[in-house]
Design an enzyme around this catalytic site. Structure first.
Site, PDB file in Angstrom:
ATOM      1  N   CYS A 190       0.807  -1.227   0.000  1.00 57.39           N
ATOM      2  CA  CYS A 190       0.000   0.000   0.000  1.00 57.39           C
ATOM      3  C   CYS A 190       0.838   1.275   0.000  1.00 57.39           C
ATOM      4  CB  CYS A 190      -0.951  -0.002   1.199  1.00 57.39           C
ATOM      5  SG  CYS A 190      -2.103  -1.379   1.173  1.00 57.39           S
ATOM      6  N   HIS A 324      -3.112   7.612   6.248  1.00 51.94           N
ATOM      7  CA  HIS A 324      -3.393   6.360   5.536  1.00 51.94           C
ATOM      8  C   HIS A 324      -4.817   5.913   5.871  1.00 51.94           C
ATOM      9  CE1 HIS A 324      -2.344   2.885   3.233  1.00 51.94           C
ATOM     10  NE2 HIS A 324      -2.444   2.042   4.244  1.00 51.94           N
ATOM     11  N   HIS A 358     -10.335   1.663  -0.097  1.00 49.31           N
ATOM     12  CA  HIS A 358      -8.888   1.493  -0.014  1.00 49.31           C
ATOM     13  C   HIS A 358      -8.385   0.944  -1.342  1.00 49.31           C
ATOM     14  CE1 HIS A 358      -4.936   0.840   1.236  1.00 49.31           C
ATOM     15  NE2 HIS A 358      -5.104   0.076   2.299  1.00 49.31           N
TER      16      HIS A 358
END
Length: 425
Positions: A190, A324, A358
């Protein structure tokens, strides 16, 4: 003698600026639409059942069917060039476009096709001719039913597998713009998006390129990705609620963001508009666990400190942190710990994953785009889905005007991949 990294970052470097942005997300088909819906507090997350064999789930999908990796990349690259006022061919341009999964969806499809074909042959060989004809017709109907979500583009045969290797998407983008320079295809879970921008900035700072197309694209809505995150217990059942007491997990989303990075000198020569400057970045790894963050967040804190030092900033210089913020129990807890240890309570914090889902490897690139829009419009984007904060932070519930000069964008990936980037006017 100082280590090379110290010499590199204490030497006066070429200023790197962003002159173009291309973005597509579950929120909108372009940057402006996504931004307007974001600051209005809207979410692109809705219930979908893209695969008949899996239960419906909240997902951040661009269309009703899963996105095509190649088409999505071509789109955001084209948007970025148009926004920067550039036209191909761009032979001297570098290309750094990452993805944590790349063409995984096509690999899954090809594997399933091979499985079915081998199974079909085995079964057919054991049938009498009359039975074989009847069975083939029935089997074809089942295949059509199970693969009705696939577009003709996705119906690849095994002969096409070389075009689906992880780096081929970046090479396709280089072909698209006629680039003959450096081509990189980073993969860092990520943290991929920010890592790609950092690599691109480094190419310009070291004089290897004057212009780089950089970013990340992700099309993670695949049966294996959904099942894998589900088996981990990481998927939300109703939606994404970053930093909220009722958060229940992440929501997978698809999308991408690509940027035109240029030396400040080149941008000035072209009289191009500038969204902001890349001030510095920090990259570290926990070396702790495959998918669990290190409990004390030492490596994540080191990445933030490294970024601030390289950017010649202090924690007090930061006006906004794009977190995040995956809405999982562990990530939000550890990330809040990092922010509380390093920053005052006055710094504004939000995550946009409650709006986009996400997007895994592309999440840092989307976060960077929204951070640059925050700088441009002097508006703090909201933490969509947040109603009851669990942490003592200045979490932005609704978008608001604010003086924003310097921004940090965080990404924390599986395997302890930590990436932080600083932006300024």
């Amino acid at each position: 003698m100082f280590p090379k990294s110290h010499i590199f970052y204490t030497t006066k470097l070429v200023a790197v600026v962003v002159t173009g942005i291309g973005l597509v997300s579950a929120l909108g088909k372009n940057l402006e639409e996504s931004w307007q819906k974001l600051i209005a507090g809207e979410s692109g997350i809705t219930y979908h059942q893209p695969f008949p064999e899996l239960e419906p789930l909240p997902l951040g999908m661009i269309e009703e069917q899963p996105a095509q990796m190649k088409v999505l990349t071509q789109l955001v690259v084209r948007y970025a060039l148009k926004d920067a006022g550039l036209c191909p061919p761009l032979p001297d341009c570098g290309v750094v476009i990452g993805s944590s999964r790349s063409y995984q969806g096509l690999w899954e499809q090809m594997a399933q096709q091979m499985y079915w074909e081998v199974g079909d042959i085995s079964i057919q060989n054991g049938l009498r001719p009359a039975q074989r004809s009847k069975w083939t017709a029935s089997r074809t109907a089942i295949k059509i039913q199970n693969f009705e979500y696939l577009t003709p583009y996705l119906r690849h045969s095994i002969e096409d597998w070389l075009e689906t290797l992880p780096h081929m998407n970046t090479i396709a983008a280089a072909r698209q713009i006629g680039a003959c320079g450096v081509v990189l295809a980073p993969m860092a879970a990520c943290a991929t998006g920010i890592w790609a921008i950092a690599q691109a900035a480094n190419l310009i700072q070291t004089g290897q390129c004057q212009r780089v197309i950089a970013g990340a694209v992700e099309a993670p809505i695949t049966p294996l990705t959904i099942t894998g995150f589900g088996q981990m217990g990481a998927l939300a059942k109703t939606g994404a609620y970053p930093f909220d007491v009722r958060r229940e997990g992440l929501v997978l989303g698809e999308g991408g963001a690509v940027f035109v990075l240029e030396s400040a000198q080149l941008a000035q020569q072209r009289r191009s508009k500038v969204y902001g400057q890349i001030l510095g970045f920090g990259l570290t790894a926990d070396a702790y666990h495959a998918n669990v963050p290190e409990p004390e967040a030492k490596s994540a804190i080191a990445a933030v400190k490294q970024c601030l030092e390289r950017s010649h900033l202090s924690a007090n210089d930061i006006d906004y942190i794009h977190a995040h913020g995956t809405a999982t129990q562990l990530n939000d807890c550890i990330e809040s710990l990092v922010i509380q240890r390093l920053f005052s309570q006055n710094v504004a914090v939000s995550s946009t994953k409650g709006a986009t889902g996400h997007t895994l490897g592309a999440s840092g690139a989307l976060g960077l785009a929204f951070s640059l829009m925050a700088l441009k419009h002097q508006i703090l984007p909201p933490c969509v889905g947040l109603n009851h904060p669990e942490f003592d932070l200045d979490l932005v519930k609704k978008s608001r005007q604010s003086k924003i000069q310097r921004v940090l964008c965080f990404s924390f990936g599986f395997g302890g991949q930590n990436a932080v980037i600083a932006l300024g006017h």
